[in-house]
Design a protein around this motif. Structure first.
Motif, PDB file in Angstrom:
ATOM      1  N   ARG A 136       0.976  -1.214  -0.100  1.00 49.42           N
ATOM      2  CA  ARG A 136       0.115  -0.173   0.172  1.00 49.42           C
ATOM      3  C   ARG A 136       0.551   0.736  -0.195  1.00 49.42           C
ATOM      4  O   ARG A 136       0.737   1.877  -0.892  1.00 49.42           O
ATOM      5  CB  ARG A 136      -0.857   0.592   0.853  1.00 49.42           C
ATOM      6  N   LEU A 137       1.944   1.020   0.693  1.00 47.92           N
ATOM      7  CA  LEU A 137       2.664   2.238   0.564  1.00 47.92           C
ATOM      8  C   LEU A 137       3.454   2.716  -0.379  1.00 47.92           C
ATOM      9  O   LEU A 137       3.975   3.643  -1.113  1.00 47.92           O
ATOM     10  CB  LEU A 137       3.792   2.222   2.413  1.00 47.92           C
ATOM     11  N   LEU A 138       3.990   1.207  -0.879  1.00 49.90           N
ATOM     12  CA  LEU A 138       5.111   1.523  -1.600  1.00 49.90           C
ATOM     13  C   LEU A 138       3.771   2.174  -3.275  1.00 49.90           C
ATOM     14  O   LEU A 138       4.051   2.539  -3.595  1.00 49.90           O
ATOM     15  CB  LEU A 138       5.581   0.328  -2.339  1.00 49.90           C
ATOM     16  N   ALA A 139       3.117   1.320  -3.934  1.00 48.52           N
ATOM     17  CA  ALA A 139       2.269   1.801  -4.630  1.00 48.52           C
ATOM     18  C   ALA A 139       1.493   3.242  -4.797  1.00 48.52           C
ATOM     19  O   ALA A 139       1.423   3.888  -5.751  1.00 48.52           O
ATOM     20  CB  ALA A 139       0.559   0.671  -4.326  1.00 48.52           C
ATOM     21  N   GLY A 140       1.578   3.216  -3.335  1.00 47.17           N
ATOM     22  CA  GLY A 140       1.105   4.778  -3.098  1.00 47.17           C
ATOM     23  C   GLY A 140       1.491   5.752  -3.218  1.00 47.17           C
ATOM     24  O   GLY A 140       1.601   7.108  -4.008  1.00 47.17           O
ATOM     25  N   GLY A 141       3.230   5.567  -2.950  1.00 42.64           N
ATOM     26  CA  GLY A 141       4.683   6.561  -3.157  1.00 42.64           C
ATOM     27  C   GLY A 141       4.285   6.949  -3.870  1.00 42.64           C
ATOM     28  O   GLY A 141       5.552   7.826  -4.937  1.00 42.64           O
ATOM     29  N   ILE A 142       4.657   5.452  -5.422  1.00 40.21           N
ATOM     30  CA  ILE A 142       4.470   5.101  -6.094  1.00 40.21           C
ATOM     31  C   ILE A 142       3.462   6.271  -7.900  1.00 40.21           C
ATOM     32  O   ILE A 142       3.631   7.320  -8.296  1.00 40.21           O
ATOM     33  CB  ILE A 142       4.717   4.250  -7.631  1.00 40.21           C
ATOM     34  N   ARG A 143       2.420   6.273  -7.037  1.00 37.35           N
ATOM     35  CA  ARG A 143       1.236   7.136  -7.823  1.00 37.35           C
ATOM     36  C   ARG A 143       1.579   7.966  -7.494  1.00 37.35           C
ATOM     37  O   ARG A 143       0.835   9.046  -8.508  1.00 37.35           O
ATOM     38  CB  ARG A 143      -0.094   5.945  -7.440  1.00 37.35           C
ATOM     39  N   ARG A 144       1.496   8.360  -6.562  1.00 39.28           N
ATOM     40  CA  ARG A 144       1.721  10.175  -5.861  1.00 39.28           C
ATOM     41  C   ARG A 144       2.993  10.624  -5.983  1.00 39.28           C
ATOM     42  O   ARG A 144       2.810  11.757  -6.013  1.00 39.28           O
ATOM     43  CB  ARG A 144       0.896  10.044  -4.842  1.00 39.28           C
ATOM     44  N   ALA A 145       4.092  10.367  -6.445  1.00 35.36           N
ATOM     45  CA  ALA A 145       4.996  10.668  -6.432  1.00 35.36           C
ATOM     46  C   ALA A 145       5.632  10.585  -4.955  1.00 35.36           C
ATOM     47  O   ALA A 145       5.973  11.856  -4.220  1.00 35.36           O
ATOM     48  CB  ALA A 145       5.292  11.916  -7.248  1.00 35.36           C
ATOM     49  N   ASP A 146       5.418  10.447  -4.004  1.00 36.93           N
ATOM     50  CA  ASP A 146       5.828  11.168  -2.382  1.00 36.93           C
ATOM     51  C   ASP A 146       6.601   9.614  -1.697  1.00 36.93           C
ATOM     52  O   ASP A 146       6.412   9.152  -1.659  1.00 36.93           O
ATOM     53  CB  ASP A 146       4.199  10.594  -2.107  1.00 36.93           C
ATOM     54  N   PHE A 147       7.739  10.494  -1.720  1.00 37.60           N
ATOM     55  CA  PHE A 147       8.841  10.211  -1.024  1.00 37.60           C
ATOM     56  C   PHE A 147       8.261   9.682  -0.166  1.00 37.60           C
ATOM     57  O   PHE A 147       9.455   8.338   0.533  1.00 37.60           O
ATOM     58  CB  PHE A 147       9.857  10.939  -1.050  1.00 37.60           C
ATOM     59  N   HIS A 148       7.977  10.576   0.723  1.00 35.79           N
ATOM     60  CA  HIS A 148       8.133   9.700   2.470  1.00 35.79           C
ATOM     61  C   HIS A 148       7.283   8.457   2.686  1.00 35.79           C
ATOM     62  O   HIS A 148       7.446   7.187   3.034  1.00 35.79           O
ATOM     63  CB  HIS A 148       7.025  10.894   3.437  1.00 35.79           C
ATOM     64  N   ARG A 149       5.854   7.885   1.246  1.00 36.67           N
ATOM     65  CA  ARG A 149       5.636   6.322   1.776  1.00 36.67           C
ATOM     66  C   ARG A 149       6.759   5.823   0.895  1.00 36.67           C
ATOM     67  O   ARG A 149       6.470   4.463   1.716  1.00 36.67           O
ATOM     68  CB  ARG A 149       4.494   7.171   0.771  1.00 36.67           C
ATOM     69  N   LEU A 150       7.079   6.667  -0.156  1.00 35.38           N
ATOM     70  CA  LEU A 150       8.555   5.023  -0.227  1.00 35.38           C
ATOM     71  C   LEU A 150       9.266   5.178   0.451  1.00 35.38           C
ATOM     72  O   LEU A 150       9.658   3.568   0.296  1.00 35.38           O
ATOM     73  CB  LEU A 150       9.067   5.739  -1.962  1.00 35.38           C
ATOM     74  N   GLU A 151       9.703   5.835   1.789  1.00 35.59           N
ATOM     75  CA  GLU A 151      10.942   5.673   2.295  1.00 35.59           C
ATOM     76  C   GLU A 151      10.397   5.231   3.609  1.00 35.59           C
ATOM     77  O   GLU A 151      10.802   4.194   4.133  1.00 35.59           O
ATOM     78  CB  GLU A 151      10.940   7.194   2.859  1.00 35.59           C
ATOM     79  N   GLN A 152       8.897   5.225   4.165  1.00 30.89           N
ATOM     80  CA  GLN A 152       8.034   4.185   5.359  1.00 30.89           C
ATOM     81  C   GLN A 152       8.684   3.143   4.434  1.00 30.89           C
ATOM     82  O   GLN A 152       7.792   1.680   5.388  1.00 30.89           O
ATOM     83  CB  GLN A 152       6.770   5.131   4.789  1.00 30.89           C
ATOM     84  N   ALA A 153       8.305   2.552   3.397  1.00 35.58           N
ATOM     85  CA  ALA A 153       8.731   1.094   2.530  1.00 35.58           C
ATOM     86  C   ALA A 153       9.519   0.311   2.498  1.00 35.58           C
ATOM     87  O   ALA A 153       9.317  -0.672   3.393  1.00 35.58           O
ATOM     88  CB  ALA A 153       7.266   0.915   0.845  1.00 35.58           C
ATOM     89  N   LEU A 154      10.396   0.907   2.267  1.00 40.45           N
ATOM     90  CA  LEU A 154      11.875   1.114   2.431  1.00 40.45           C
ATOM     91  C   LEU A 154      11.627   0.533   4.442  1.00 40.45           C
ATOM     92  O   LEU A 154      12.222  -0.319   4.226  1.00 40.45           O
ATOM     93  CB  LEU A 154      12.409   1.877   2.325  1.00 40.45           C
TER      94      LEU A 154
END
Length: 462
Positions: free
Chosen positions: A335-353
């Motif tokens: 959910r975080l990874l898809a939301g980060g990619i879809r919204r170009a949200d670095f914070h969600r991508l980092e949280q997935a990491l």
């Protein structure tokens, strides 16, 4: 093929594929059988080569993962060095918020007194906070002891829902049903001791506009045993990563205790509905990021936490953590990874990491680096395992991060000597992983019986 079947006769340039591996030419007796043997040998070579290629690919993935997360931790250490100065509250807050302090307790009569005493001496207005103790499946005098100290006590009994997340949800539902509301809800463990300025500092943090705040989780018994020393080192390493996340402007992590949430945030998230089970703190952290909130780290709000002294308790605790890591990863990673990619949200991508890194604890990472370093020294690993210099540098970087974490935490000198036995934590994690795979996870209550008092903590702070 000749080597596989034992033939030493030189092959001519023509009819090579038709030649029998024992030297029988086409048309001679046995030619058909020996061609079949040749095909079998070729098949074996093909499968052996495929297996080697598969093992090489697996080794590449493992090595890349180890180096990547080593670099991630090193980057967090650099971020911690960017902001060494702790944030000060500044002017007196204009709003004196109403706090609810929630204390889940399971057979904690030996230690809960010190927590309640530390809240009794808070320098925050007494009419602006209320302590709630939830005696969860207690078989001792936890509820009676809490009532003797003038706090509100709820008793809860459930055989199927036995974790802190369910307890927090239970109390929030009880307060909502009774029409009771507060501005901020603070979650504490029963074995904690907070400084007199704890609620005042939390109020300063929320004055800055934060909606979810994590205080500093210190250790009240770091020198009690060798296990508490190792756990203290692990705590310093985790705090270093928290400092680094703040230094890079990222959402800090929630640590299970000394964490506070605004009523606005809980209303938007629907209370504690999605954060039951193990690792309720990491679930709430991921849920906050999904809803656009960042966790603020406020190190002036200090809570002292008790470390476990029993190997059995530590193994049980780590098993719960591992089970929680798996639950959180399955529920929130994609959910975080898809939301980060879809919204170009670095914070969600980092949280997935961050969630993926939780699956590889520091001790296990260090054990993996050490194993690769040892394997790289053998000749048979050439071409498969990277050069030993890479693993030595990665392992040295992790050790340097531990040193920096101890320095920033102002650890006692004896902790640096305890680093020599830190590989023992790797063995504990490996045991936890093995028992989780081959056995059945069971919830076991950790015993808390530290003799550290409020006066001991205050004398230490002076």
């Amino acid at each position: 093929t000749r080597q596989c079947c034992g033939s030493r006769r030189p092959l001519p340039s023509s009819n090579a594929l038709c030649l029998d591996v024992r030297g029988i030419w086409p048309g001679e007796p046995g030619a058909v059988d020996t061609v079949a043997q040749s095909e079998t040998c070729l098949s074996r070579v093909y499968h052996a080569r495929s297996a080697v290629m598969a093992l090489g690919a697996i080794a590449l993935v493992i090595q890349t993962t180890l180096i990547f997360y080593s670099a991630y931790i090193f980057a967090m250490a650099l971020g911690a060095l960017r902001r060494l100065k702790l944030q000060r509250g500044g002017d007196t807050p204009r709003t004196v918020r109403d706090f609810a302090v929630i204390v889940p307790a399971l057979n904690e009569e030996m230690v809960i007194v010190q927590l309640l005493e530390s809240f009794r001496i808070q320098d925050y207005p007494r009419d602006r906070f209320q302590v709630y103790v939830v005696a969860d499946n207690c078989t001792d005098r936890t509820a009676e002891v809490a009532r003797e100290h003038g706090v509100i006590v709820y008793e809860r009994f459930s055989e199927s829902e036995r974790s802190k997340g369910y307890v927090i949800r239970f109390l929030l539902e009880q307060l909502r049903a009774a029409g009771v509301s507060h501005d901020v809800y603070v979650i504490m463990d029963a074995d904690n001791i907070v400084l007199p300025s704890f609620l005042s500092e939390m109020n300063r943090a929320f004055e800055r506009g934060h909606h979810v705040v994590q205080g500093l989780r210190a250790t009240k018994n770091p020198l009690e045993s060798w296990t508490t020393r190792l756990d203290y080192i692990s705590e310093c390493a985790a705090e270093l990563e928290t400092r680094g996340r703040r230094g890079w402007g990222l959402s800090s992590g929630l640590r299970g205790t000394a964490m506070a949430f605004s009523s606005q945030l809980l209303d938007e998230l629907g209370g504690w509905q999605e954060c039951e089970g193990f690792h309720e703190d990491i679930k709430m952290q991921a849920n906050c990021v999904l809803h656009g909130y960042r966790v603020a780290w406020w190190p002036e709000a200090v809570a002292y936490d008790e470390k476990l002294t029993s190997i059995r308790d530590i193994s049980s605790q780590r098993s719960r953590w591992l089970a929680g890591d798996i639950q959180v990863f399955r529920k929130y990673f994609f959910r975080l990874l898809a939301g980060g990619i879809r919204r170009a949200d670095f914070h969600r991508l980092e949280q997935a990491l961050y969630l993926s890194r939780q699956m590889l604890p520091r001790s296990s990472l260090a054990a993996g680096l050490l194993l690769m370093l040892c394997l790289s020294l053998f000749p048979f690993s050439q071409g498969v395992i990277w050069r030993w210099e890479i693993w030595a540098a990665a392992l040295g970087g992790q050790f340097l991060c531990l040193i920096v974490g101890l320095l920033l935490a102002r650890a006692p000198r004896s902790m640096y000597l305890a680093l020599t036995i830190s590989p023992a934590f790797s063995l504990i994690w490996l045991w936890v992983l093995a028992s989780s795979v081959v056995g059945r996870r069971r919830y076991r209550k950790a015993s808390h019986a530290s003799s550290v008092t409020v006066d001991d903590i205050l004398n230490k702070e002076r």
